[in-house]
Design a protein around this motif. Sequence first.
Motif, PDB file in Angstrom:
ATOM      1  N   ARG A  23     -11.433  57.740 -25.253  1.00  0.00           N
ATOM      2  CA  ARG A  23     -10.548  58.009 -26.383  1.00  0.00           C
ATOM      3  C   ARG A  23      -9.110  58.133 -25.906  1.00  0.00           C
ATOM      4  O   ARG A  23      -8.187  57.642 -26.545  1.00  0.00           O
ATOM      5  N   ARG A  24      -8.904  58.783 -24.750  1.00  0.00           N
ATOM      6  CA  ARG A  24      -7.542  58.930 -24.229  1.00  0.00           C
ATOM      7  C   ARG A  24      -6.956  57.577 -23.875  1.00  0.00           C
ATOM      8  O   ARG A  24      -5.778  57.310 -24.130  1.00  0.00           O
ATOM      9  N   LEU A  25      -7.794  56.708 -23.309  1.00  0.00           N
ATOM     10  CA  LEU A  25      -7.322  55.377 -22.936  1.00  0.00           C
ATOM     11  C   LEU A  25      -6.908  54.592 -24.183  1.00  0.00           C
ATOM     12  O   LEU A  25      -5.848  53.960 -24.209  1.00  0.00           O
ATOM     13  N   VAL A  26      -7.730  54.658 -25.237  1.00  0.00           N
ATOM     14  CA  VAL A  26      -7.411  53.951 -26.482  1.00  0.00           C
ATOM     15  C   VAL A  26      -6.126  54.509 -27.088  1.00  0.00           C
ATOM     16  O   VAL A  26      -5.249  53.757 -27.518  1.00  0.00           O
ATOM     17  N   THR A  27      -6.006  55.847 -27.089  1.00  0.00           N
ATOM     18  CA  THR A  27      -4.800  56.463 -27.653  1.00  0.00           C
ATOM     19  C   THR A  27      -3.565  56.027 -26.878  1.00  0.00           C
ATOM     20  O   THR A  27      -2.535  55.688 -27.462  1.00  0.00           O
ATOM     21  N   GLY A  33       1.542  50.337 -27.286  1.00  0.00           N
ATOM     22  CA  GLY A  33       1.803  49.202 -28.158  1.00  0.00           C
ATOM     23  C   GLY A  33       2.877  49.533 -29.184  1.00  0.00           C
ATOM     24  O   GLY A  33       3.773  48.735 -29.435  1.00  0.00           O
ATOM     25  N   ALA A  34       2.797  50.724 -29.767  1.00  0.00           N
ATOM     26  CA  ALA A  34       3.794  51.129 -30.762  1.00  0.00           C
ATOM     27  C   ALA A  34       5.169  51.264 -30.108  1.00  0.00           C
ATOM     28  O   ALA A  34       6.168  50.832 -30.674  1.00  0.00           O
ATOM     29  N   ALA A  35       5.206  51.844 -28.916  1.00  0.00           N
ATOM     30  CA  ALA A  35       6.483  52.002 -28.221  1.00  0.00           C
ATOM     31  C   ALA A  35       7.058  50.634 -27.857  1.00  0.00           C
ATOM     32  O   ALA A  35       8.264  50.416 -27.962  1.00  0.00           O
ATOM     33  N   TYR A  36       6.190  49.712 -27.446  1.00  0.00           N
ATOM     34  CA  TYR A  36       6.653  48.365 -27.101  1.00  0.00           C
ATOM     35  C   TYR A  36       7.261  47.678 -28.324  1.00  0.00           C
ATOM     36  O   TYR A  36       8.347  47.108 -28.254  1.00  0.00           O
ATOM     37  N   ARG A  37       6.548  47.761 -29.484  1.00  0.00           N
ATOM     38  CA  ARG A  37       7.069  47.148 -30.712  1.00  0.00           C
ATOM     39  C   ARG A  37       8.392  47.782 -31.109  1.00  0.00           C
ATOM     40  O   ARG A  37       9.341  47.086 -31.488  1.00  0.00           O
ATOM     41  N   THR A  38       8.460  49.121 -31.049  1.00  0.00           N
ATOM     42  CA  THR A  38       9.705  49.806 -31.413  1.00  0.00           C
ATOM     43  C   THR A  38      10.841  49.390 -30.485  1.00  0.00           C
ATOM     44  O   THR A  38      11.960  49.152 -30.931  1.00  0.00           O
ATOM     45  N   GLY A  39      10.536  49.285 -29.185  1.00  0.00           N
ATOM     46  CA  GLY A  39      11.556  48.880 -28.230  1.00  0.00           C
ATOM     47  C   GLY A  39      12.046  47.472 -28.494  1.00  0.00           C
ATOM     48  O   GLY A  39      13.245  47.206 -28.458  1.00  0.00           O
ATOM     49  N   MET A  40      11.121  46.565 -28.789  1.00  0.00           N
ATOM     50  CA  MET A  40      11.523  45.183 -29.069  1.00  0.00           C
ATOM     51  C   MET A  40      12.380  45.129 -30.335  1.00  0.00           C
ATOM     52  O   MET A  40      13.368  44.398 -30.391  1.00  0.00           O
TER      53      MET A  40
END
Length: 56
Positions: A23-27, A33-40
């Motif tokens: 679960r920690r790995l998925v989180t 992924g969210a941080a990557y999208r926000t950064g882009m």
Amino acid sequence: MRDNHIWRRLRHLVCRWRAWRFRRLVTRNLVAGAAYRTGMYAVSVVAMVAWHYVRF
């Protein structure tokens, strides 16, 4: 009989640890992924603004 009880408890702990790790790995993957999208998105906005200012 007592060894069996200890073994069962140990296996239960291992199962719980595995589920928690998964679960920690998925989180972490979702957050990354969210941080990557926000950064882009931020980089593209900054690039557009910079391009706008450089053009004029």
